[in-house]
Design a protein around this motif. Sequence first.
Motif, PDB file in Angstrom:
ATOM      1  N   ASP A 139       0.856  -1.179   0.000  1.00 41.06           N
ATOM      2  CA  ASP A 139       0.000   0.000   0.000  1.00 41.06           C
ATOM      3  C   ASP A 139       0.893   1.230   0.000  1.00 41.06           C
ATOM      4  O   ASP A 139       1.745   1.389   0.886  1.00 41.06           O
ATOM      5  CB  ASP A 139      -0.889  -0.025   1.242  1.00 41.06           C
ATOM      6  CG  ASP A 139      -1.901   1.109   1.302  1.00 41.06           C
ATOM      7  OD1 ASP A 139      -1.787   2.059   0.497  1.00 41.06           O
ATOM      8  OD2 ASP A 139      -2.791   1.048   2.164  1.00 41.06           O
ATOM      9  N   GLU A 188       0.298   4.042   0.919  1.00 39.85           N
ATOM     10  CA  GLU A 188       0.082   4.823   2.131  1.00 39.85           C
ATOM     11  C   GLU A 188       0.671   4.171   3.377  1.00 39.85           C
ATOM     12  O   GLU A 188       0.459   4.642   4.494  1.00 39.85           O
ATOM     13  CB  GLU A 188      -1.404   5.105   2.313  1.00 39.85           C
ATOM     14  CG  GLU A 188      -2.008   5.917   1.166  1.00 39.85           C
ATOM     15  CD  GLU A 188      -3.421   6.382   1.424  1.00 39.85           C
ATOM     16  OE1 GLU A 188      -3.645   7.063   2.435  1.00 39.85           O
ATOM     17  OE2 GLU A 188      -4.304   6.063   0.602  1.00 39.85           O
ATOM     18  N   PRO A 193      -2.463   8.394  -9.015  1.00 42.90           N
ATOM     19  CA  PRO A 193      -3.236   7.994  -7.837  1.00 42.90           C
ATOM     20  C   PRO A 193      -4.727   7.941  -8.133  1.00 42.90           C
ATOM     21  O   PRO A 193      -5.211   8.564  -9.089  1.00 42.90           O
ATOM     22  CB  PRO A 193      -2.941   9.117  -6.829  1.00 42.90           C
ATOM     23  CG  PRO A 193      -1.810   9.902  -7.400  1.00 42.90           C
ATOM     24  CD  PRO A 193      -1.883   9.725  -8.879  1.00 42.90           C
ATOM     25  N   THR A 229     -11.008   0.976  -5.604  1.00 44.71           N
ATOM     26  CA  THR A 229      -9.688   1.236  -5.029  1.00 44.71           C
ATOM     27  C   THR A 229      -8.804   1.987  -6.011  1.00 44.71           C
ATOM     28  O   THR A 229      -8.047   2.891  -5.634  1.00 44.71           O
ATOM     29  CB  THR A 229      -9.004  -0.087  -4.623  1.00 44.71           C
ATOM     30  OG1 THR A 229      -9.808  -0.740  -3.641  1.00 44.71           O
ATOM     31  CG2 THR A 229      -7.622   0.153  -4.053  1.00 44.71           C
ATOM     32  N   ALA A 258     -10.528   8.470  -4.553  1.00 50.74           N
ATOM     33  CA  ALA A 258      -9.596   8.999  -3.569  1.00 50.74           C
ATOM     34  C   ALA A 258     -10.309   9.277  -2.252  1.00 50.74           C
ATOM     35  O   ALA A 258     -11.459   9.717  -2.228  1.00 50.74           O
ATOM     36  CB  ALA A 258      -8.975  10.293  -4.096  1.00 50.74           C
ATOM     37  N   SER A 259      -9.589   9.046  -1.154  1.00 52.19           N
ATOM     38  CA  SER A 259     -10.064   9.515   0.143  1.00 52.19           C
ATOM     39  C   SER A 259      -9.569  10.947   0.341  1.00 52.19           C
ATOM     40  O   SER A 259      -8.843  11.497  -0.497  1.00 52.19           O
ATOM     41  CB  SER A 259      -9.526   8.609   1.259  1.00 52.19           C
ATOM     42  OG  SER A 259      -8.141   8.847   1.452  1.00 52.19           O
ATOM     43  N   THR A 316      -5.675  10.698   0.330  1.00 53.32           N
ATOM     44  CA  THR A 316      -4.938   9.891  -0.653  1.00 53.32           C
ATOM     45  C   THR A 316      -3.782  10.664  -1.280  1.00 53.32           C
ATOM     46  O   THR A 316      -2.622  10.226  -1.245  1.00 53.32           O
ATOM     47  CB  THR A 316      -5.884   9.401  -1.768  1.00 53.32           C
ATOM     48  OG1 THR A 316      -6.862   8.517  -1.218  1.00 53.32           O
ATOM     49  CG2 THR A 316      -5.097   8.665  -2.850  1.00 53.32           C
ATOM     50  N   TRP A 351       0.233   9.911  -0.742  1.00 56.89           N
ATOM     51  CA  TRP A 351       1.048   9.410  -1.853  1.00 56.89           C
ATOM     52  C   TRP A 351       2.230  10.343  -2.112  1.00 56.89           C
ATOM     53  O   TRP A 351       3.353   9.885  -2.340  1.00 56.89           O
ATOM     54  CB  TRP A 351       0.183   9.260  -3.111  1.00 56.89           C
ATOM     55  CG  TRP A 351      -0.661   8.021  -3.142  1.00 56.89           C
ATOM     56  CD1 TRP A 351      -1.497   7.569  -2.169  1.00 56.89           C
ATOM     57  CD2 TRP A 351      -0.769   7.087  -4.222  1.00 56.89           C
ATOM     58  NE1 TRP A 351      -2.123   6.413  -2.574  1.00 56.89           N
ATOM     59  CE2 TRP A 351      -1.697   6.105  -3.824  1.00 56.89           C
ATOM     60  CE3 TRP A 351      -0.199   7.006  -5.488  1.00 56.89           C
ATOM     61  CZ2 TRP A 351      -2.046   5.026  -4.655  1.00 56.89           C
ATOM     62  CZ3 TRP A 351      -0.549   5.946  -6.323  1.00 56.89           C
ATOM     63  CH2 TRP A 351      -1.452   4.967  -5.908  1.00 56.89           C
TER      64      TRP A 351
END
Length: 258
Positions: free
Chosen positions: A104, A106, A129, A147, A151-152, A155, A159
């Motif tokens: 991941d 993140e 992203p 996924t 984006a959150s 995100t 990144w």
Amino acid sequence: MRTDKAPGLDVTEDGFLGGQLRLRQLKSGHRAGHDAMLLASATPARPGDRVADFGAGVGAAGLAVAKRVTDVDLVLVEIDATLASLARENAAANAIAAEVIVLDVESAAGAFAAAGLRPDSVDAVLMNPPFNDPARHRISPDKARETAHVASATTLENWIHAARRLLKPKGMLTLIWRADGIAEVLAALERGFGSLQILPVHADVTAPAIRVLIRAVKGGRAPTQIRAALLLNDESGLPNKQVQEVLAGKGILPLAMP
């Protein structure tokens, strides 16, 4: 395009860069396309550089860079083990040496280091992203597609933070993002990056930009430059010759130039 059946997977084999690059990818869910090739053609790299592709998927952008620049030390970072497996297959099928890491983006620094990605160890990072805003886009019922696309709130910042940690001083980050979110990108890049070069991408001469390609230098101090817009279609509505050459593997975008 050829459709094949791999054990448990429904995949297609598709040609990129005018057939120079052949990629197996899932028939449904996120699929590599023009964004990946534009990102690759905007990424500066030299022989011998260590290059990391964040969110590599089946390897499209990173492998396209390696097709253009010989002897890069390529690392493909992907959270989805199925896509990472296809990326390994694609690297081997195209005779490109690449390390594929299931991780991941993140994750904390320790997870990166455990995977062999230590701070200040990479010359170039490229990334595409997830950039769709869940408040403005219908979320796909396909979890893998969600996924890859959605984006959150953190995100982009996370990144870019990972890229900043991984890059050597003066190392370069290249990313593609939706044009209406450029303010988010510029805000995230304020911490540790400078010498920005921005390339707006428009569908045609009358349309607002749909994407921005951005190159940033870790620790860079040069003024920001906005490059002349890239039009996917020219004034007559026909495919832009420059874009067609890039997609055929016969040219690069200005951001990839020194």
